[in-house]
Motif scaffolding. Structure first.
Motif, PDB file in Angstrom:
ATOM      1  N   LEU A 114       0.870  -1.170   0.000  1.00 44.82           N
ATOM      2  CA  LEU A 114       0.000   0.000   0.000  1.00 44.82           C
ATOM      3  C   LEU A 114       0.917   1.233   0.000  1.00 44.82           C
ATOM      4  N   ARG A 115       0.907   1.968  -1.094  1.00 47.58           N
ATOM      5  CA  ARG A 115       1.836   3.103  -1.213  1.00 47.58           C
ATOM      6  C   ARG A 115       1.085   4.422  -0.965  1.00 47.58           C
ATOM      7  N   CYS A 116       1.563   5.168   0.026  1.00 44.71           N
ATOM      8  CA  CYS A 116       0.952   6.454   0.388  1.00 44.71           C
ATOM      9  C   CYS A 116       2.043   7.517   0.510  1.00 44.71           C
ATOM     10  N   VAL A 117       1.633   8.756   0.361  1.00 41.86           N
ATOM     11  CA  VAL A 117       2.496   9.897   0.686  1.00 41.86           C
ATOM     12  C   VAL A 117       1.741  10.716   1.718  1.00 41.86           C
ATOM     13  N   ASP A 313       4.205   2.996 -11.906  1.00 46.98           N
ATOM     14  CA  ASP A 313       3.074   3.111 -12.842  1.00 46.98           C
ATOM     15  C   ASP A 313       1.740   3.115 -12.118  1.00 46.98           C
ATOM     16  N   ASP A 314       1.737   3.640 -10.886  1.00 43.06           N
ATOM     17  CA  ASP A 314       0.515   3.642 -10.089  1.00 43.06           C
ATOM     18  C   ASP A 314       0.564   4.808  -9.096  1.00 43.06           C
ATOM     19  N   PRO A 315      -0.314   5.786  -9.216  1.00 45.52           N
ATOM     20  CA  PRO A 315      -0.283   6.930  -8.289  1.00 45.52           C
ATOM     21  C   PRO A 315      -0.525   6.495  -6.850  1.00 45.52           C
ATOM     22  N   PRO A 316       0.221   7.045  -5.891  1.00 40.80           N
ATOM     23  CA  PRO A 316       0.005   6.682  -4.477  1.00 40.80           C
ATOM     24  C   PRO A 316      -1.245   7.358  -3.923  1.00 40.80           C
ATOM     25  N   VAL A 317      -1.654   6.918  -2.739  1.00 35.51           N
ATOM     26  CA  VAL A 317      -2.727   7.582  -1.998  1.00 35.51           C
ATOM     27  C   VAL A 317      -2.102   8.754  -1.239  1.00 35.51           C
TER      28      VAL A 317
END
Length: 380
Positions: A114-117, A313-317
């Motif tokens: 799960l990628r978040c900023v 290739d996938d925008p983070p949350v």
């Protein structure tokens, strides 16, 4: 990447949270100390990264509770996934971590899933605060792309601590100078690798951040970022960290040995490096205005999101915790426009504090519960 479901109970003051987030904008509104930031923190913990509030395991559980449970469903272009995280007071050291039902041994095994900023008010001082904060920022950014990188940094820090203890023992005659060699060889290999990785990431950061800064300053100011190494004069074009960079790093440790023994700590190395920058050729850290510091922090965090998107290739949350109320309207508009294609969670105390997209969901948080969901659509 989108979070499709979020359940949380017993984590700090949160109770029976069960929401289906909007795919674009999610606003968490409520008075202070109602649980908004706790919900952002719960999401962030499921990225496998340490809490941005430095919360200890025992403090995750409500004072009157026995356990904390967080369950997040999320999807990317490939498939849907689920993370379950549980902390039980009677067995506080053994967190139960499941990814798609499979037990994981450590939180760090969630890196890259799960990628978040996350952007907090503390991040607004990123460019003028301690170099340690900027090093941690760069290391976190790299870890989100390359999951094994964090363990290399942890090993470096562990060896550095042991070397510093040995330096003190040598100064007091309890150990020999030759004992340093075994630590220096390991430190130089790890330090060389980290230097190379930070330098390469900083180059990407500079590319994105300078473009964004040109936009936010309406072309009036030019931002430049660079990695300031205490070991290498230049890292440009150097990719062989084993045969090229590590021997130079080792030589530096040898040359600094007398000073290190005298002072009792390692005076040079990646733990003393910095992410530095200039605006129109003038040092940000020393001369930037408050507004320039805020703009620099904004473009750094946005660049982190853009690079993460480029690499995966996938925008983070995007998690914005009480940060929009710290920004003027033009900077709010700048941020919202730049993350319009990402799923966003924003906390605020008052809808009048922020602008937002016309699409999304509003959640009113009170006493750790979602009192009202979709009370009103976000304003334009």
């Amino acid at each position: 990447m989108k979070i499709t479901s979020l359940c949380c109970s017993g984590f700090k003051n949160l109770k029976d949270i069960d929401i289906t987030p909007h795919k674009e904008m999610n606003i968490l509104m409520g008075e202070n100390a109602q649980g908004k930031t706790n919900l952002i923190e719960a999401i962030w913990l499921c990225t496998g990264v340490r809490s941005f509030r430095s919360t200890k395991d025992r403090d995750m559980i409500a004072l009157d509770g026995d356990r904390a449970d967080i369950t997040i469903g999320f999807e990317n272009d490939i498939r849907e996934q689920k993370i379950d995280l549980s902390v039980i007071r009677q067995d506080i050291k053994n967190k139960r971590i499941l990814l798609n039902g499979v037990k994981l041994p450590y939180m760090s095994k969630l890196f890259g899933k799960l990628r978040c900023v996350v952007f907090t008010p503390e991040d607004l001082s990123l460019s003028k605060g301690s170099p340690d904060n900027r090093r941690q920022f760069v290391d976190l950014c790299i870890s989100q792309i390359k999951s094994t990188y964090a363990s290399v940094v942890n090993r470096y820090n562990s060896i550095l601590e042991q070397r510093n203890t040995l330096l003190k023992n040598i100064a007091f005659g309890r150990s020999e100078r030759d004992d340093l060699e075994v630590w220096d060889i390991q430190l130089s290999k790890l330090g060389a690798y980290i230097s190379m990785m930070r330098y390469n990431y900083t180059k990407k950061l500079d590319t994105y951040a300078s473009r964004l800064f040109d936009d936010i300053s309406k072309g009036r100011e030019k931002l430049s970022l660079f990695y300031q190494s205490t070991v290498f004069d230049t890292l440009e074009g150097r990719t062989d960290y084993v045969s090229d960079l590590a021997p130079e790093y080792l030589k530096m440790l040898e040359e600094a040995k007398n000073d290190d023994i005298k002072l009792g700590f390692t005076t040079k190395g990646i733990h003393r490096d910095d992410l530095s920058g200039t605006i129109n050729g003038i040092s940000i850290r020393e001369y930037a205005s408050q507004g320039q510091h805020r703009s620099t922090a904004l473009v750094l965090k946005l660049s982190q999101a853009y690079i993460l998107t480029e690499e995966t290739d996938d925008p983070p949350v995007i998690l914005l915790d009480d940060v929009m109320s710290e920004l003027d309207r033009s900077r709010q508009e700048f941020v919202i426009n730049k993350i319009s294609d990402m799923q966003v969670f924003i906390t605020c105390c008052d809808m009048n504090e922020l602008i937002s997209s016309s699409e999304g969901s509003l959640y009113i948080i009170e006493n750790g519960r979602v009192k009202i969901q979709n009370a009103a659509p976000p304003r334009k």
